[in-house]
Design an enzyme around this catalytic site. Structure first.
Site, PDB file in Angstrom:
ATOM      1  N   CYS A 126       0.841  -1.292   0.022  1.00 58.75           N
ATOM      2  CA  CYS A 126      -0.123   0.092  -0.091  1.00 58.75           C
ATOM      3  C   CYS A 126       0.912   1.342   0.144  1.00 58.75           C
ATOM      4  CB  CYS A 126      -1.097   0.138   1.098  1.00 58.75           C
ATOM      5  SG  CYS A 126       0.004  -0.026   2.766  1.00 58.75           S
ATOM      6  N   ASP A 132      -7.773   4.337  -4.090  1.00 55.72           N
ATOM      7  CA  ASP A 132      -6.970   3.491  -3.416  1.00 55.72           C
ATOM      8  C   ASP A 132      -6.185   2.527  -4.404  1.00 55.72           C
ATOM      9  OD1 ASP A 132      -5.471   1.535  -1.918  1.00 55.72           O
ATOM     10  OD2 ASP A 132      -7.340   0.892  -0.573  1.00 55.72           O
ATOM     11  N   HIS A 164      -3.070   0.604   6.776  1.00 52.81           N
ATOM     12  CA  HIS A 164      -3.172   0.940   5.423  1.00 52.81           C
ATOM     13  C   HIS A 164      -2.951   2.272   4.919  1.00 52.81           C
ATOM     14  CE1 HIS A 164      -4.205  -0.282   1.160  1.00 52.81           C
ATOM     15  NE2 HIS A 164      -5.242   0.434   1.157  1.00 52.81           N
TER      16      HIS A 164
END
Lengths: 683, 336
Positions: free
Chosen positions: A423, A483, A467
């Site tokens: 991430c 994302d 995250h």
């Protein structure tokens, strides 16, 4: 047994001493990990010395030695802590006073003082940690300290069994009062600001991010948040728990200028004022309560566009929540979240905001910049550029928790060379590239996902759910969440980290416990118990207190409160009086007498009571006269009783008991007479 | 009676004469009248926190502050639990003494300047045990007893005695801090203890052999110890065991005492007038020392006090009679 004056000991006897030391050891034990090691040794030496004094091998140290000891201890504390008004130095100070007092633990008064301090140390344990194991240990220490207090009374009470038994009894009797007070006593809230723990969190989201940071978090399955919903639960792909927003990039690290240096002051200046904040007219989409583990940072976690009425919680300009203090112990807060669409969109970013969200270092990562400029020049708008970038990720990138190391130009190397990462790498490169393309963008750090605990209906978010993702500014829509990780590993968002990186997940854990279903279930059970514990006990605050009282009493009025408080008191007094009345009733009856009285009671119920002062044999004869059918049984019972009571015949006692088991005379007809014997049931 | 308590204890309670104390004692007399046997109950017992108990309350307050300030429910719960302890402790402390019966068994006579000892029996009247019960005449330390079995416990309690005469003991303090020492429960019990205090023996010199002065010494000597065996007489309690006719007794006859007589005037008269010139209390002390000396050397002795004559004899009964006369001798109005 005879006693004479002068048997009193003024000095502490051995067993009292040992009990005091045992209590000290028990309360100090959990503190040993964070107390300086010299203090632990000093305590041991003091105890040893005092025991030697007791044996007569050594003297109580003189004034000089004591003075040196005190100075050394104070110097040691000063050097170890450098600040006084925090919890750890306070505990250390208590430990030191134990230690120094131990050398001259002479009278009962000293012992009582020492044990009083021990109670206080039990309490400090709870300030460090409020989990169930600690609470249980606290109860155990309480038991020991109280037993030590009992043992101070002398030899008989110093026996371990007796002391523990009495201690347990006393504490158990104190529990009802505790429960009532716990529910009723008003919670005032902090009277003055208290310094928080300095010990940093082992894991947690920090105030800056550079690629690679979160891989550390991915190895921890410690709980981070527990969230219970009042109403609908967001679907997995919507569970983005925003904690921090990074806007500043220095070429390697993302950070938030306001929170480095004077960390909270900068933040506070950009807080929304409560009254300025316009809540949308429509209702919130989600209502939930978050229970956050100690993070030692002030930021809280919530879904986008949150608002909280919990005291001490503010909303920041970046749609995150912040707490007035670093969260030093578990914290519960209620949040309402509105969907972003429902919040009125600001007309546009101010010039300053625009600058802040487009900031990039002067140089570095030329390839990414070139790529961004090229897209821009192709006439693509912000959304199209984002799409292109995400398409690039999904084409050839891999999601891994063990990416190759990156050099100076992290974005370039990641985008065009390694193409492996998780991430942070994606968020880092995405935001950089979008900014290079002239789109205001920022990195958001927090948690994503969570495990739904069915039985207790809450969402368990663990540290490995940490995250990072991105947000870009679209003129007509405002801030929009993007994302980039989703394009590579959609299952990361849908099913959590464990399925996205199955092989790598928790690889470094000592035991691969997460792979055993049974253990996983057990752990979840344990977490549920913990959650319950936290909801009912640890986070019981003024608000919940009011709710509970309302449920118990209906409307809270002084009268009802008085009744609620008074009833247990009156009941306790009544029970007490009864007890005093009965326990003062003469010595316990011998078993034989008790059994015989039972016989008499049953006869009386049947209508043939024993006259006062009537001897057992006479009574039996009278029964025989007035009610012959009962005679054989009554005679046998009477004989057995006499044998048991006066000849100490154990056999007869057994027989008496057996006879009484079957002796149940039925109630006689109105007037028992010799002429009309009533049928009798012998069951 | 109050006057008696305060004056007779001879400085043991120097402050008992203060008005507040008088009122307190009068109140106690009404509430706990003197009796040879007292059973403690809620009317006679008082409960208050000890110094340690006050410290404990302070601890609870500090814990509450800590819990409130850190918004820590476990610390608060601990504080509340300790409050619960404080609530139930007085009951336990009270119950530990309630139902205890004190009975005066006997009081031994004693000499002034020594300790008088009262024998007291403690027993349960119910099922409850009584632990760590302290009996004392403050400021004496007293005795610490456990009454845990059904057996009564004998306790000997000492009181320092200063002056001769009949001394009424002050109230006995019965106290217990069981179980945690944070509360004390106590009572002031008056068991009607009265000591007969003999004068403090002060040796004036050797026994005054034949030195009696005055008129009445021509009486026939009897039962004065001498060398010549004079015959047998029935044994009486108090006769010296040395003079018992053991041979006859062994022969199956009753117990006889051998009587000795001496032709000489070896009669021992302990006479008030022998000690003329000293102050009355000293004279009584001197006489007391002589009595003890005579008893030790098994010499029959008589006592002459103004207005009182005790014929010569020997034995513990006689000794008690003589010493009592000395103890109760009214000094006022008699001039040396």
């Amino acid at each position: 047994m005879s006693v004479h004056s002068g048997q009193m000991q003024t000095l502490l006897p051995r067993e009292s001493l040992l009990w005091v030391f045992a209590a000290q050891f028990v309360v100090l034990l959990p503190h040993f990990t964070h107390l300086p090691i010299w203090l632990v040794f000093a305590w041991g030496i003091a105890v040893y010395w005092r025991l030697e004094v007791f044996r007569g091998r050594r003297e109580i140290p003189g004034r000089v030695v004591k003075l040196v000891a005190v100075s050394l201890a104070v110097a040691g504390l000063a050097m170890t802590y450098r600040r006084w008004f925090a919890l750890e130095p306070m505990v250390a100070l208590l430990a030191v006073s134990f230690t120094l007092k131990n050398i001259e633990l002479l009278s009962r008064r000293d012992a009582l003082l020492s044990l009083t301090l021990a109670y206080f140390l039990v309490a400090t344990l709870f300030v460090f940690d409020q989990t169930i194991p600690y609470a249980l240990y606290g109860v155990f220490s309480l038991l020991v300290v109280t037993a030590a207090l009992v043992a101070q009374q002398g030899s008989g009470s110093a026996r371990a069994g007796r002391a523990f038994g009495l201690s347990a009894k006393l504490l158990a009797q104190a529990v009802p009062v505790m429960l009532v007070l716990f529910v009723v006593m008003p919670r005032l809230g902090p009277l003055w600001a208290v310094p928080q723990n300095t010990s940093a969190a082992s894991t947690g989201i920090s105030d800056s991010m550079s690629p690679g940071d979160f891989s550390r978090l991915s190895k921890s399955d410690k709980p981070a948040l527990r969230i219970s919903f009042d109403g609908p639960v967001p679907p997995p792909e919507q569970r983005y728990w925003r904690g921090l927003v990074y806007t500043h990039f220095d070429g390697r690290r993302w950070s938030e200028p306001g929170i480095t240096g004077n960390r909270w002051a900068g933040r506070r200046s950009r807080l929304h004022r409560e009254d300025e904040q316009s809540l949308p007219a429509v209702g919130p989409r989600y209502r939930y309560q978050v229970i956050q583990e100690a993070s030692h940072n002030p930021w809280l976690f919530a879904l986008a566009t949150p608002h909280s009425d919990t005291s001490g919680v503010r909303t920041t300009a970046e749609d995150t929540l912040i707490y007035r203090n670093p969260v030093g112990s578990r914290l519960a807060y209620d949040v309402r979240s509105w969907p972003r669409e429902s919040v009125p969109v600001q007309s546009g970013l101010s010039a300053a905001e625009q600058r802040r969200h487009l900031q990039l270092p002067k140089s570095g990562n030329p390839e990414a910049r070139a790529w961004a400029t090229a897209r821009r020049n192709e006439g693509m708008d912000a959304e199209a550029i984002s799409q292109a970038l995400l398409a690039m990720y999904s084409r050839s990138f891999t999601y891994t928790l063990q990416p190759p190391a990156l050099g100076a130009d992290t974005v370039d190397e990641f985008l065009f060379e390694t193409q492996q990462g998780f991430c942070e790498h994606f968020a880092n490169s995405y935001v950089f590239t979008m900014r290079a393309a002239g789109v205001p963008a920022r990195v958001v750090a927090g948690y994503q996902g969570g495990e739904w605990v069915e039985q207790q209906e809450y969402l368990l978010v663990r540290q490995y759910d940490a995250h990072a993702w991105a947000e870009i500014w679209l003129p007509e829509r405002g801030w929009v969440r993007v994302d980039p990780t989703t394009s590579v590993a959609p299952q990361r968002i849908r099913d959590g980290l464990q399925s996205a990186a199955a092989d790598e997940f928790m690889q470094d854990a000592l035991l691969p416990l997460h792979k055993i279903a049974f253990v996983t279930r057990l752990r979840l059970q344990w977490d549920m118990i913990n959650y319950r514990w936290y909801r009912t006990v640890v986070s019981f605050d003024a608000e919940r207190q009011e709710g509970l009282l309302r449920r118990l009493l209906g409307e809270i009025s002084p009268l009802r409160l008085a009744i609620f408080l008074g009833t247990p008191v009156i009941m306790a007094l009544a029970v007490l009086l009864l007890w005093l009345n009965f326990s003062g009733r003469g010595p316990a009856l011998a078993p034989a007498d008790r059994l015989y009285l039972r016989f008499c009671r049953r006869m009386a119920r049947a209508g043939l009571p024993r006259n006062p002062g009537e001897a057992a044999v006479d009574y039996a004869r009278r029964i025989e006269r007035e009610w012959p059918p009962l005679a054989p049984m009554a005679l046998r019972i009477t004989l057995a009783y006499e044998k048991a009571a006066f000849a100490d015949d154990a056999q007869a006692l057994k027989q008496l008991r057996r006879l009484l088991r079957t002796f149940w005379p039925l109630r006689l007809s109105p007037r028992p007479g010799t002429t009309s014997p009533t049928p009798v049931s012998l069951r | 009676m109050l006057e008696k308590v305060s004056s007779d204890t001879g400085g043991l309670h120097a402050d008992t004469t203060s008005p507040l104390n008088r009122r307190w004692l009068r109140w106690l007399d009404r509430r706990l009248p003197a009796a040879a046997s007292v059973t403690l109950n809620h009317r006679k017992l008082f409960v208050l926190p000890t110094a340690a108990g006050m410290g404990f309350l302070l601890l609870i307050f500090l814990l509450w502050l800590l819990g409130t300030n850190y918004e820590n429910n476990l610390v608060l719960a601990l504080a509340f639990l300790l409050v619960g302890l404080v609530v139930i402790l007085p009951v336990h402390t009270f119950a530990n003494l309630s139902g205890l019966r004190l009975r005066l068994l006997e009081v031994d006579p004693a000499f002034a300047g020594d300790f008088g000892t009262a024998k007291i029996v403690l027993e349960r009247t119910g099922k409850r045990t009584h632990e760590r019960v302290r009996l004392s005449w403050p400021p004496e330390e007293g005795v610490l007893v456990d009454i845990t079995t059904g057996e009564p416990v004998d306790v000997r309690l000492d009181l320092p005695l200063v002056r001769r005469g009949r001394v009424r003991a002050p109230r006995i303090r019965v106290e217990s801090r069981f179980p945690l020492g944070l509360f004390k429960c106590w009572s002031w019990v008056d068991l009607d203890v009265e000591f007969l205090v003999y004068p403090q023996p002060k040796a004036p010199g050797p026994l005054p052999w034949g030195a009696s002065v005055g008129e009445g010494e021509q009486e026939k000597s009897f039962s004065v110890s001498g060398d010549d065996f004079a015959g047998l007489k029935n044994y009486q309690a108090g006769d010296s065991l040395r003079h018992v006719a053991w041979k006859q007794f062994a022969g199956g006859r009753d117990l006889y005492s051998k009587e000795y007589a001496s032709g000489s005037d070896a009669r021992l008269w302990l006479d008030w007038d022998l000690l003329a010139g000293r102050d009355p209390e000293t004279r009584l002390s001197n006489l007391c020392a002589w009595v003890l000396e005579a008893e030790r050397s098994q010499v029959a002795y008589g006592l002459r006090l103004p207005g009182q004559v005790l014929a010569p004899a020997l034995g513990s009964a006689h000794r008690h009679k003589v010493l009592s006369a000395l103890a109760l001798f009214p000094v006022k109005g008699v001039m040396g």
